[in-house]
Design a protein around this motif. Structure first.
Motif, PDB file in Angstrom:
ATOM      1  N   LEU A  60       0.828  -1.197   0.000  1.00 42.74           N
ATOM      2  CA  LEU A  60       0.000   0.000   0.000  1.00 42.74           C
ATOM      3  C   LEU A  60       0.867   1.253   0.000  1.00 42.74           C
ATOM      4  N   GLN A  61       1.974   1.196   0.755  1.00 41.17           N
ATOM      5  CA  GLN A  61       2.909   2.320   0.793  1.00 41.17           C
ATOM      6  C   GLN A  61       3.541   2.543  -0.574  1.00 41.17           C
ATOM      7  N   GLU A  62       3.728   1.449  -1.303  1.00 41.84           N
ATOM      8  CA  GLU A  62       4.315   1.562  -2.647  1.00 41.84           C
ATOM      9  C   GLU A  62       3.293   1.999  -3.691  1.00 41.84           C
ATOM     10  N   GLY A  63       2.016   2.086  -3.267  1.00 39.03           N
ATOM     11  CA  GLY A  63       0.966   2.501  -4.202  1.00 39.03           C
ATOM     12  C   GLY A  63       0.357   1.354  -4.971  1.00 39.03           C
ATOM     13  N   THR A  64       0.582   0.105  -4.474  1.00 41.45           N
ATOM     14  CA  THR A  64       0.050  -1.082  -5.144  1.00 41.45           C
ATOM     15  C   THR A  64      -1.090  -1.660  -4.312  1.00 41.45           C
ATOM     16  N   ARG A  65      -2.152  -2.057  -4.961  1.00 38.37           N
ATOM     17  CA  ARG A  65      -3.283  -2.654  -4.246  1.00 38.37           C
ATOM     18  C   ARG A  65      -2.915  -4.065  -3.813  1.00 38.37           C
ATOM     19  N   PRO A  66      -3.001  -4.372  -2.520  1.00 39.70           N
ATOM     20  CA  PRO A  66      -2.662  -5.714  -2.047  1.00 39.70           C
ATOM     21  C   PRO A  66      -3.666  -6.743  -2.553  1.00 39.70           C
ATOM     22  N   THR A  67      -3.159  -7.851  -3.075  1.00 41.43           N
ATOM     23  CA  THR A  67      -4.000  -8.973  -3.501  1.00 41.43           C
ATOM     24  C   THR A  67      -3.409 -10.264  -2.951  1.00 41.43           C
ATOM     25  N   GLN A  68      -4.172 -11.339  -3.074  1.00 41.78           N
ATOM     26  CA  GLN A  68      -3.689 -12.637  -2.584  1.00 41.78           C
ATOM     27  C   GLN A  68      -2.368 -13.006  -3.264  1.00 41.78           C
ATOM     28  N   GLN A  69      -2.319 -12.790  -4.564  1.00 41.68           N
ATOM     29  CA  GLN A  69      -1.160 -13.252  -5.320  1.00 41.68           C
ATOM     30  C   GLN A  69       0.096 -12.435  -5.018  1.00 41.68           C
ATOM     31  N   ASN A  70      -0.034 -11.063  -5.075  1.00 43.02           N
ATOM     32  CA  ASN A  70       1.191 -10.284  -4.863  1.00 43.02           C
ATOM     33  C   ASN A  70       1.680 -10.351  -3.409  1.00 43.02           C
ATOM     34  N   VAL A  71       0.757 -10.561  -2.450  1.00 48.57           N
ATOM     35  CA  VAL A  71       1.180 -10.755  -1.059  1.00 48.57           C
ATOM     36  C   VAL A  71       1.927 -12.074  -0.921  1.00 48.57           C
ATOM     37  N   ARG A  72       1.401 -13.144  -1.538  1.00 49.89           N
ATOM     38  CA  ARG A  72       2.057 -14.457  -1.444  1.00 49.89           C
ATOM     39  C   ARG A  72       3.416 -14.429  -2.136  1.00 49.89           C
ATOM     40  N   ASP A  73       3.429 -13.674  -3.280  1.00 49.47           N
ATOM     41  CA  ASP A  73       4.728 -13.568  -3.957  1.00 49.47           C
ATOM     42  C   ASP A  73       5.769 -12.881  -3.061  1.00 49.47           C
ATOM     43  N   ARG A  74       5.371 -11.915  -2.255  1.00 49.30           N
ATOM     44  CA  ARG A  74       6.316 -11.192  -1.385  1.00 49.30           C
ATOM     45  C   ARG A  74       6.783 -12.058  -0.203  1.00 49.30           C
ATOM     46  N   ILE A  75       5.797 -12.726   0.456  1.00 48.00           N
ATOM     47  CA  ILE A  75       6.189 -13.484   1.657  1.00 48.00           C
ATOM     48  C   ILE A  75       6.771 -14.844   1.280  1.00 48.00           C
ATOM     49  N   GLY A  76       6.451 -15.333   0.075  1.00 45.49           N
ATOM     50  CA  GLY A  76       7.072 -16.556  -0.415  1.00 45.49           C
ATOM     51  C   GLY A  76       6.509 -17.837   0.119  1.00 45.49           C
ATOM     52  N   SER A  77       5.528 -17.803   0.997  1.00 48.56           N
ATOM     53  CA  SER A  77       4.955 -19.038   1.537  1.00 48.56           C
ATOM     54  C   SER A  77       3.557 -18.735   2.082  1.00 48.56           C
ATOM     55  N   GLY A  78       2.908 -19.813   2.583  1.00 42.61           N
ATOM     56  CA  GLY A  78       1.561 -19.660   3.150  1.00 42.61           C
ATOM     57  C   GLY A  78       0.485 -20.102   2.168  1.00 42.61           C
ATOM     58  N   SER A  79      -0.572 -20.668   2.743  1.00 43.01           N
ATOM     59  CA  SER A  79      -1.673 -21.139   1.892  1.00 43.01           C
ATOM     60  C   SER A  79      -2.531 -19.960   1.434  1.00 43.01           C
ATOM     61  N   ILE A  80      -3.142 -20.160   0.302  1.00 40.44           N
ATOM     62  CA  ILE A  80      -4.009 -19.103  -0.247  1.00 40.44           C
ATOM     63  C   ILE A  80      -5.147 -18.805   0.715  1.00 40.44           C
ATOM     64  N   THR A  81      -5.694 -19.840   1.353  1.00 36.27           N
ATOM     65  CA  THR A  81      -6.815 -19.657   2.290  1.00 36.27           C
ATOM     66  C   THR A  81      -6.395 -18.781   3.460  1.00 36.27           C
ATOM     67  N   THR A  82      -5.226 -19.085   4.037  1.00 32.76           N
ATOM     68  CA  THR A  82      -4.755 -18.303   5.185  1.00 32.76           C
ATOM     69  C   THR A  82      -4.468 -16.867   4.774  1.00 32.76           C
ATOM     70  N   ILE A  83      -3.808 -16.701   3.633  1.00 29.84           N
ATOM     71  CA  ILE A  83      -3.491 -15.350   3.147  1.00 29.84           C
ATOM     72  C   ILE A  83      -4.768 -14.569   2.852  1.00 29.84           C
ATOM     73  N   ASN A  84      -5.738 -15.225   2.236  1.00 27.11           N
ATOM     74  CA  ASN A  84      -7.004 -14.564   1.903  1.00 27.11           C
ATOM     75  C   ASN A  84      -7.726 -14.113   3.161  1.00 27.11           C
ATOM     76  N   SER A  85      -7.766 -14.995   4.181  1.00 28.04           N
ATOM     77  CA  SER A  85      -8.419 -14.639   5.444  1.00 28.04           C
ATOM     78  C   SER A  85      -7.719 -13.465   6.116  1.00 28.04           C
ATOM     79  N   ALA A  86      -6.367 -13.507   6.146  1.00 26.92           N
ATOM     80  CA  ALA A  86      -5.620 -12.426   6.782  1.00 26.92           C
ATOM     81  C   ALA A  86      -5.770 -11.123   6.005  1.00 26.92           C
ATOM     82  N   LEU A  87      -5.792 -11.223   4.666  1.00 29.14           N
ATOM     83  CA  LEU A  87      -5.925 -10.021   3.837  1.00 29.14           C
ATOM     84  C   LEU A  87      -7.305  -9.388   4.014  1.00 29.14           C
ATOM     85  N   ASN A  88      -8.335 -10.218   4.154  1.00 25.20           N
ATOM     86  CA  ASN A  88      -9.673  -9.685   4.407  1.00 25.20           C
ATOM     87  C   ASN A  88      -9.712  -8.944   5.736  1.00 25.20           C
ATOM     88  N   THR A  89      -9.061  -9.532   6.739  1.00 26.14           N
ATOM     89  CA  THR A  89      -8.998  -8.855   8.044  1.00 26.14           C
ATOM     90  C   THR A  89      -8.248  -7.540   7.932  1.00 26.14           C
TER      91      THR A  89
END
Length: 273
Positions: free
Chosen positions: A19-48
């Motif tokens: 968000l600071q970089e001006g990019t909208r956070p999504t499941q895919q780009n967040v997972r690409d940054r952290i490099g691990s984690g299930s889509i379900t967990t990332i999606n739940s955390a991103l919704n929160t």
């Protein structure tokens, strides 16, 4: 459980960074940054993260947790989201308005067609009523003619019966005079001759009356047939008239419903404009 918590914290941190970089956070780009984690967990955390973003921004003054670049980027995304929503709403509203306008034009055309049909049916109704009235008058004329013919027939029958009765009396007188022929005077002879002549005349009258009666009977039969035919025609005309009236009622109901629907759609279009 700690693994999920770690993933959640990584998702929050990565989302803030994006968000600071001006990019909208999504499941895919967040997972690409952290490099691990299930889509379900990332999606739940991103919704929160999204659901708490507004509250964290509102508490910035009391508990400054987000850096200013993050707030600016969030505001930028929020403005973009509002602009997109407004643009989408305007497009949808314009589309609905076009649909309503098209429906209005169709309803007006249908209404004009229904009005034209009703006018045609009303004209047909007037024509059928005029024909029905004419047939009724013809039936009344035929009934009057039939009544007059039957009256003449009754009078002719009575006159024939009266002449037959007179002839019978004359024949009796003639037979009585014939039995007294040796002693018959000249006056009696003249009376007998007069009776014969009168009988002859009466026979001619009877023949004429019987011929007239036969003609009147045939005329009565013909008038009865005409009357029956006209009554049947009047009945059929009445049925056709009732059918036209029923069609008029149905078309009127359709036109009234179409007009009501058109008014409702116009009211809806005005409320949305």
């Amino acid at each position: 459980m700690p693994k999920k918590s770690d993933t959640r914290e990584k998702v929050f941190a990565t989302a803030d960074l994006l968000l600071q970089e001006g990019t909208r956070p999504t499941q895919q780009n967040v997972r690409d940054r952290i490099g691990s984690g299930s889509i379900t967990t990332i999606n739940s955390a991103l919704n929160t993260w999204w659901s708490t973003l507004s509250d964290r921004m509102n508490r910035k003054d009391q508990h400054p947790e987000l850096p200013e670049p993050v707030i600016s980027a969030a505001n930028k995304l929020w403005d973009q989201a509002l602009a997109y929503a407004h643009h989408s709403f305007k497009n949808e509203r314009d589309e609905v308005a076009d649909i309503l306008h098209s429906r209005k034009v169709e309803n007006l055309e249908q209404l004009e067609q229904l009005r034209a049909t009703i006018d045609q049916l009303q004209q047909k109704n007037m024509t059928l009523r005029a024909q029905s009235d004419s047939l009724n008058e013809q039936c009344m004329d035929a009934q009057q003619k039939l009544l007059a013919s039957e009256t003449l027939l009754i009078r002719a029958t009575a006159e024939r019966d009266e002449i037959n009765r007179e002839n019978k009396q004359l024949k009796i007188i003639q037979r009585d005079n014939a039995s007294l022929a040796p002693n018959t005077s000249l006056d009696n002879s003249n009376s007998l001759l007069d009776a014969k002549v009168e009988i002859k005349v009466n026979l001619i009258k009877i023949n004429n009356l019987e011929s007239s009666l036969k003609s009147k009977e045939e005329e009565c039969i013909d008038l009865k047939d005409q009357l029956l035919s006209k009554e049947r025609a009047a009945m059929q005309q009445q049925h056709r008239l009732e059918l036209v009236v029923a069609q008029q009622d149905a078309r009127y109901d359709d036109a009234l419903k179409a007009l009501t629907d058109c008014k409702n759609e116009l009211s809806l279009a005005k409320s949305m404009s």
